[in-house]
Design a protein around this motif. Structure first.
Motif, PDB file in Angstrom:
ATOM      1  N   SER A 176       0.833  -1.200   0.000  1.00  0.00           N
ATOM      2  CA  SER A 176       0.000   0.000   0.000  1.00  0.00           C
ATOM      3  C   SER A 176       0.872   1.257   0.000  1.00  0.00           C
ATOM      4  N   VAL A 199      -6.495  10.994   1.255  1.00  0.00           N
ATOM      5  CA  VAL A 199      -6.690  10.091   0.120  1.00  0.00           C
ATOM      6  C   VAL A 199      -7.843  10.605  -0.725  1.00  0.00           C
ATOM      7  N   ALA A 251      -9.588  10.246  -5.085  1.00  0.00           N
ATOM      8  CA  ALA A 251      -9.646   9.406  -6.281  1.00  0.00           C
ATOM      9  C   ALA A 251     -10.207  10.215  -7.438  1.00  0.00           C
ATOM     10  N   ARG A 259     -11.566   9.572 -11.710  1.00  0.00           N
ATOM     11  CA  ARG A 259     -11.863   8.622 -12.787  1.00  0.00           C
ATOM     12  C   ARG A 259     -11.821   9.377 -14.095  1.00  0.00           C
ATOM     13  N   GLN A 265      -9.225   4.612 -13.334  1.00  0.00           N
ATOM     14  CA  GLN A 265      -9.386   5.178 -12.000  1.00  0.00           C
ATOM     15  C   GLN A 265      -8.006   5.317 -11.389  1.00  0.00           C
ATOM     16  N   TYR A 266      -7.775   6.425 -10.700  1.00  0.00           N
ATOM     17  CA  TYR A 266      -6.494   6.665 -10.042  1.00  0.00           C
ATOM     18  C   TYR A 266      -6.757   7.066  -8.598  1.00  0.00           C
ATOM     19  N   HIS A 267      -5.958   6.516  -7.695  1.00  0.00           N
ATOM     20  CA  HIS A 267      -6.045   6.872  -6.289  1.00  0.00           C
ATOM     21  C   HIS A 267      -4.995   7.948  -6.036  1.00  0.00           C
ATOM     22  N   GLY A 308      -5.728   2.405 -10.474  1.00  0.00           N
ATOM     23  CA  GLY A 308      -6.713   1.463  -9.951  1.00  0.00           C
ATOM     24  C   GLY A 308      -7.545   0.943 -11.105  1.00  0.00           C
TER      25      GLY A 308
END
Length: 121
Positions: A52, A69, A71, A73, A89-91, A106
């Motif tokens: 992680s 955190v 996110a 898309r 998708q990106y974190h 992601g």
């Protein structure tokens, strides 16, 4: 995973060598095939936690240890963009001190992509 290893439960010794996607897939399979994965579920979860980006987080720019955190898309290609289907998708891990942001790839579940197509994003 190739066809020969797709349904084989990994041994605890093999788990550190698995790709991130393979770890996630085996954890998904462990929910369906509980009996087969019973002996390795905790090892799979521990390995995923080690990888992680927030594990022992330290900002690469300022060294701060607190983070937020988020996110996002996005659409990857012209057609998915045209139809409003967000396939990427990106974190985001954001430093709480200097706001330096790192993005990690992601996946958008196929069901969510279908809903995007039907209802727009």
């Amino acid at each position: 995973m190739n066809a020969s290893t797709a349904w084989r439960v990994p041994s605890p010794a093999e788990i550190p060598g698995l790709s991130y996607d393979a770890l996630v897939e085996h954890l998904r399979l462990s929910k369906v095939n509980v009996g087969h994965y019973q002996s390795v579920v905790s090892a799979l979860q521990e390995e995923l936690a080690k990888r992680s980006p927030t594990n022992a987080y330290r900002c690469t720019k300022c060294g701060h240890t607190e983070y937020q955190v988020g996110a996002i898309r996005t659409a990857r290609s012209g057609w998915s963009s045209f139809f409003g289907v967000e396939t990427a998708q990106y974190h985001a891990i954001i430093c709480a001190h200097c706001k330096y942001t790192e993005f990690y790839q992601g996946k958008v579940p196929p069901g969510q992509q279908a809903l995007d197509f039907l209802f727009g994003s």
